[in-house]
Design a protein around this motif. Structure first.
Motif, PDB file in Angstrom:
ATOM      1  N   GLY A 126     -49.472  13.251 -49.284  1.00 15.37           N
ATOM      2  CA  GLY A 126     -50.900  13.532 -49.300  1.00 15.37           C
ATOM      3  C   GLY A 126     -51.547  13.434 -47.939  1.00 15.37           C
ATOM      4  O   GLY A 126     -52.749  13.158 -47.830  1.00 15.37           O
ATOM      5  N   ALA A 127     -50.770  13.679 -46.884  1.00 13.94           N
ATOM      6  CA  ALA A 127     -51.293  13.523 -45.530  1.00 13.94           C
ATOM      7  C   ALA A 127     -52.007  14.789 -45.067  1.00 13.94           C
ATOM      8  O   ALA A 127     -51.485  15.898 -45.214  1.00 13.94           O
ATOM      9  CB  ALA A 127     -50.163  13.180 -44.563  1.00 13.94           C
ATOM     10  N   ALA A 128     -53.188  14.616 -44.532  1.00 16.88           N
ATOM     11  CA  ALA A 128     -53.909  15.696 -43.872  1.00 16.88           C
ATOM     12  C   ALA A 128     -53.593  15.640 -42.378  1.00 16.88           C
ATOM     13  O   ALA A 128     -53.056  14.654 -41.876  1.00 16.88           O
ATOM     14  CB  ALA A 128     -55.408  15.545 -44.107  1.00 16.88           C
ATOM     15  N   GLN A 129     -53.930  16.715 -41.668  1.00 17.04           N
ATOM     16  CA  GLN A 129     -53.708  16.758 -40.222  1.00 17.04           C
ATOM     17  C   GLN A 129     -55.053  16.735 -39.504  1.00 17.04           C
ATOM     18  O   GLN A 129     -55.988  17.449 -39.884  1.00 17.04           O
ATOM     19  CB  GLN A 129     -52.932  18.029 -39.832  1.00 17.04           C
ATOM     20  N   TRP A 130     -55.116  15.912 -38.471  1.00 15.76           N
ATOM     21  CA  TRP A 130     -56.349  15.723 -37.710  1.00 15.76           C
ATOM     22  C   TRP A 130     -56.079  16.024 -36.233  1.00 15.76           C
ATOM     23  O   TRP A 130     -55.103  15.528 -35.663  1.00 15.76           O
ATOM     24  CB  TRP A 130     -56.839  14.275 -37.838  1.00 15.76           C
ATOM     25  N   VAL A 131     -56.941  16.809 -35.623  1.00 10.15           N
ATOM     26  CA  VAL A 131     -56.855  17.088 -34.191  1.00 10.15           C
ATOM     27  C   VAL A 131     -57.716  16.071 -33.461  1.00 10.15           C
ATOM     28  O   VAL A 131     -58.922  15.960 -33.714  1.00 10.15           O
ATOM     29  CB  VAL A 131     -57.344  18.505 -33.846  1.00 10.15           C
ATOM     30  N   THR A 132     -57.085  15.339 -32.572  1.00 10.07           N
ATOM     31  CA  THR A 132     -57.798  14.303 -31.824  1.00 10.07           C
ATOM     32  C   THR A 132     -57.778  14.633 -30.334  1.00 10.07           C
ATOM     33  O   THR A 132     -56.721  14.933 -29.770  1.00 10.07           O
ATOM     34  CB  THR A 132     -57.150  12.926 -32.038  1.00 10.07           C
ATOM     35  N   ALA A 177     -25.538  26.182 -26.128  1.00 10.11           N
ATOM     36  CA  ALA A 177     -25.984  26.158 -24.730  1.00 10.11           C
ATOM     37  C   ALA A 177     -27.497  25.978 -24.654  1.00 10.11           C
ATOM     38  O   ALA A 177     -28.012  25.196 -23.833  1.00 10.11           O
ATOM     39  CB  ALA A 177     -25.558  27.435 -24.018  1.00 10.11           C
ATOM     40  N   LEU A 178     -28.241  26.680 -25.508  1.00  6.05           N
ATOM     41  CA  LEU A 178     -29.687  26.520 -25.532  1.00  6.05           C
ATOM     42  C   LEU A 178     -30.072  25.113 -25.973  1.00  6.05           C
ATOM     43  O   LEU A 178     -31.000  24.503 -25.427  1.00  6.05           O
ATOM     44  CB  LEU A 178     -30.311  27.549 -26.474  1.00  6.05           C
ATOM     45  N   ARG A 179     -29.340  24.591 -26.934  1.00  7.07           N
ATOM     46  CA  ARG A 179     -29.634  23.246 -27.432  1.00  7.07           C
ATOM     47  C   ARG A 179     -29.349  22.187 -26.370  1.00  7.07           C
ATOM     48  O   ARG A 179     -30.140  21.271 -26.153  1.00  7.07           O
ATOM     49  CB  ARG A 179     -28.820  22.975 -28.696  1.00  7.07           C
ATOM     50  N   ARG A 180     -28.213  22.325 -25.678  1.00  7.24           N
ATOM     51  CA  ARG A 180     -27.879  21.348 -24.633  1.00  7.24           C
ATOM     52  C   ARG A 180     -28.855  21.400 -23.469  1.00  7.24           C
ATOM     53  O   ARG A 180     -29.111  20.383 -22.817  1.00  7.24           O
ATOM     54  CB  ARG A 180     -26.459  21.592 -24.123  1.00  7.24           C
ATOM     55  N   SER A 181     -29.417  22.558 -23.195  1.00  8.60           N
ATOM     56  CA  SER A 181     -30.361  22.688 -22.085  1.00  8.60           C
ATOM     57  C   SER A 181     -31.690  22.005 -22.367  1.00  8.60           C
ATOM     58  O   SER A 181     -32.498  21.812 -21.461  1.00  8.60           O
ATOM     59  CB  SER A 181     -30.611  24.174 -21.783  1.00  8.60           C
ATOM     60  N   GLY A 182     -31.932  21.642 -23.635  1.00  6.68           N
ATOM     61  CA  GLY A 182     -33.203  21.024 -24.008  1.00  6.68           C
ATOM     62  C   GLY A 182     -34.286  22.024 -24.340  1.00  6.68           C
ATOM     63  O   GLY A 182     -35.429  21.649 -24.563  1.00  6.68           O
ATOM     64  N   ALA A 183     -33.936  23.327 -24.409  1.00  7.60           N
ATOM     65  CA  ALA A 183     -34.930  24.345 -24.710  1.00  7.60           C
ATOM     66  C   ALA A 183     -35.161  24.510 -26.202  1.00  7.60           C
ATOM     67  O   ALA A 183     -36.195  25.053 -26.622  1.00  7.60           O
ATOM     68  CB  ALA A 183     -34.500  25.688 -24.116  1.00  7.60           C
ATOM     69  N   LEU A 184     -34.226  24.048 -27.011  1.00  6.49           N
ATOM     70  CA  LEU A 184     -34.246  24.355 -28.436  1.00  6.49           C
ATOM     71  C   LEU A 184     -33.757  23.169 -29.250  1.00  6.49           C
ATOM     72  O   LEU A 184     -32.787  22.501 -28.884  1.00  6.49           O
ATOM     73  CB  LEU A 184     -33.326  25.556 -28.690  1.00  6.49           C
ATOM     74  N   ARG A 185     -34.453  22.894 -30.378  1.00  7.35           N
ATOM     75  CA  ARG A 185     -33.957  21.966 -31.393  1.00  7.35           C
ATOM     76  C   ARG A 185     -34.333  22.489 -32.763  1.00  7.35           C
ATOM     77  O   ARG A 185     -35.446  22.969 -32.965  1.00  7.35           O
ATOM     78  CB  ARG A 185     -34.554  20.561 -31.239  1.00  7.35           C
ATOM     79  N   VAL A 186     -33.401  22.426 -33.691  1.00  8.31           N
ATOM     80  CA  VAL A 186     -33.684  22.703 -35.096  1.00  8.31           C
ATOM     81  C   VAL A 186     -33.750  21.348 -35.801  1.00  8.31           C
ATOM     82  O   VAL A 186     -32.819  20.545 -35.693  1.00  8.31           O
ATOM     83  CB  VAL A 186     -32.602  23.586 -35.739  1.00  8.31           C
ATOM     84  N   VAL A 187     -34.850  21.091 -36.483  1.00 10.92           N
ATOM     85  CA  VAL A 187     -35.041  19.784 -37.110  1.00 10.92           C
ATOM     86  C   VAL A 187     -35.414  19.960 -38.581  1.00 10.92           C
ATOM     87  O   VAL A 187     -36.075  20.931 -38.970  1.00 10.92           O
ATOM     88  CB  VAL A 187     -36.135  18.962 -36.392  1.00 10.92           C
ATOM     89  N   GLY A 188     -34.968  19.013 -39.393  1.00 11.20           N
ATOM     90  CA  GLY A 188     -35.371  18.944 -40.788  1.00 11.20           C
ATOM     91  C   GLY A 188     -36.436  17.868 -40.942  1.00 11.20           C
ATOM     92  O   GLY A 188     -36.260  16.747 -40.453  1.00 11.20           O
ATOM     93  N   LEU A 189     -37.542  18.203 -41.601  1.00 10.15           N
ATOM     94  CA  LEU A 189     -38.682  17.293 -41.700  1.00 10.15           C
ATOM     95  C   LEU A 189     -39.137  17.153 -43.146  1.00 10.15           C
ATOM     96  O   LEU A 189     -39.114  18.123 -43.917  1.00 10.15           O
ATOM     97  CB  LEU A 189     -39.868  17.836 -40.878  1.00 10.15           C
ATOM     98  N   VAL A 190     -39.557  15.963 -43.498  1.00  3.97           N
ATOM     99  CA  VAL A 190     -40.190  15.762 -44.804  1.00  3.97           C
ATOM    100  C   VAL A 190     -41.580  16.392 -44.745  1.00  3.97           C
ATOM    101  O   VAL A 190     -42.363  16.143 -43.826  1.00  3.97           O
ATOM    102  CB  VAL A 190     -40.292  14.269 -45.151  1.00  3.97           C
ATOM    103  N   ASN A 191     -41.869  17.225 -45.722  1.00  2.00           N
ATOM    104  CA  ASN A 191     -43.166  17.878 -45.803  1.00  2.00           C
ATOM    105  C   ASN A 191     -44.266  16.818 -45.897  1.00  2.00           C
ATOM    106  O   ASN A 191     -44.255  15.993 -46.816  1.00  2.00           O
ATOM    107  CB  ASN A 191     -43.194  18.779 -47.045  1.00  2.00           C
ATOM    108  N   PRO A 192     -45.245  16.797 -44.954  1.00  2.00           N
ATOM    109  CA  PRO A 192     -46.286  15.761 -45.007  1.00  2.00           C
ATOM    110  C   PRO A 192     -47.124  15.809 -46.282  1.00  2.00           C
ATOM    111  O   PRO A 192     -47.732  14.806 -46.665  1.00  2.00           O
ATOM    112  CB  PRO A 192     -47.140  16.043 -43.767  1.00  2.00           C
ATOM    113  N   ARG A 193     -47.127  16.948 -46.975  1.00  3.02           N
ATOM    114  CA  ARG A 193     -47.883  17.042 -48.230  1.00  3.02           C
ATOM    115  C   ARG A 193     -47.307  16.124 -49.296  1.00  3.02           C
ATOM    116  O   ARG A 193     -47.993  15.784 -50.271  1.00  3.02           O
ATOM    117  CB  ARG A 193     -47.890  18.490 -48.731  1.00  3.02           C
ATOM    118  N   VAL A 194     -46.037  15.724 -49.122  1.00  2.00           N
ATOM    119  CA  VAL A 194     -45.411  14.797 -50.067  1.00  2.00           C
ATOM    120  C   VAL A 194     -46.248  13.529 -50.200  1.00  2.00           C
ATOM    121  O   VAL A 194     -46.387  12.963 -51.283  1.00  2.00           O
ATOM    122  CB  VAL A 194     -43.980  14.458 -49.604  1.00  2.00           C
TER     123      VAL A 194
END
Length: 331
Positions: free
Chosen positions: A60-66, A41-58
């Motif tokens: 060598g990516a740094a994170q930049w605030v723009t 119910a929470l997922r269908r409402s658009g309030a929640l998603r569980v996602v699997g992500l490739v670690n950006p360190r794989v």
């Protein structure tokens, strides 16, 4: 509104995103079927998603605030274009709708000008741009993201649930194999996709799915994240505090800020205001209380600025459309 069982379900997922519904039900004090139904119910409402992500360190990516200041009448198309880029992991409109704040991933050794030229479209609507490196993330012990909705689990429950997550091996994680693409695509759509469904989508056997998941998780190549949309849970004010802290106090102030329930993220950055703190509050008065009691009580802060978010554009792996978290492929 969330009841106690809902809050426990959310917290259990934050501690262990692929926790079986049987265990979630045990933690929440409900049946396995009820835990699954409430989660869906929470997922269908658009309030929640569980996602699997490739670690950006794989990669060598740094994170930049723009921070991109734009003409108000031209900001929307640029913001939407940036949010759809795979190298943009988070994006908001702020400051009355004239500023785009986003986090982008790019190799650390790429020249600053190249980062901007590659990831920021040339546009007459852009008035000013600043870009700073995130040099450290602060993770408070025993927490997993924003808990301002009301954490109903005790520290021992959190410790036990967190221990059920895979523990990545030390060192840089290896990149996934090319053959992992359909597996990773499925988990990016739904990080709780069952082994049976993953086997159907990949054409693999159940044992191969299990072995490959265990390998990717234990190496740190694959991470899971619980994305929440606070507006759907009654928290309608989102802000970013830009704090200026002397280096001698930076570790203490950052770690203390990360412990507050209202704070999903704290990062040390390379700018003049060298600490970025995202805050989720119910309303302006709630934010004022946080600012004048929690932040004001923290010694070592020499100055601050505030950006009020007026529109969410993107979480880590979800676009935000009509107040709902949706996978990019669905738009």
């Amino acid at each position: 509104m969330l009841d106690e069982a809902d809050r426990k379900i959310l917290r259990a997922l934050q501690c262990a995103p692929r926790l079986p519904f049987r265990r979630i039900g045990e933690v929440a004090g409900v049946s396995e079927q009820t835990a699954a139904r409430r989660y869906q119910a929470l997922r269908r409402s658009g309030a929640l998603r569980v996602v699997g992500l490739v670690n950006p360190r794989v990669y060598g990516a740094a994170q930049w605030v723009t921070r991109i200041r734009c003409r108000p009448d031209r900001v929307a198309p640029l913001a939407e274009a940036l949010a759809r880029r795979p190298d943009i992991s988070w994006a908001h409109l702020a400051s009355g709708g004239s500023e785009i704040i986003c986090v982008m991933r790019s190799p650390l050794d790429m020249p600053r000008e190249d980062v901007l030229l590659r990831q920021l479209p040339r546009s007459a609507s852009v008035l000013d741009v600043s870009i700073d490196l995130i040099i450290h993330n602060y993770d408070a012990p025993g927490t997993a993201g924003w808990t301002g909705y009301g954490d109903s689990l005790d520290p021992e429950q959190v410790r036990l649930l967190t221990s059920e997550r895979p523990t990545p091996a030390p060192g840089p994680p290896p990149p996934p194999a090319d053959e992992d693409a359909p597996l990773l695509d499925a988990l990016a759509q739904d990080g709780r996709t069952t082994h049976t469904r993953l086997a159907e989508l990949t054409g693999w056997s159940l044992s191969r799915v299990a072995r490959r998941l265990e390998s990717l998780e234990s190496s740190g190549s694959l991470e899971y994240e619980v994305e929440l949309l606070p507006e759907r849970l009654g928290h309608r004010l989102n802000a970013i505090l830009w704090l200026r802290v002397a280096p001698a106090h930076l570790e203490r102030v950052g770690a203390e800020a990360a412990r507050h329930d209202e704070v999903p993220f704290v990062g040390a950055i390379s700018g003049e205001h060298n600490l970025m703190v995202t805050v989720v509050a119910r309303d302006p008065e709630d934010f004022y209380r946080f600012l004048t009691t929690r932040i004001a009580a923290t010694p070592g802060i020499d100055g601050y600025g505030v950006s009020i978010s007026v529109h969410h554009l993107k979480k880590a792996a979800s676009l935000i459309s009509r107040g709902r978290l949706v996978p990019p492929a669905s738009l």
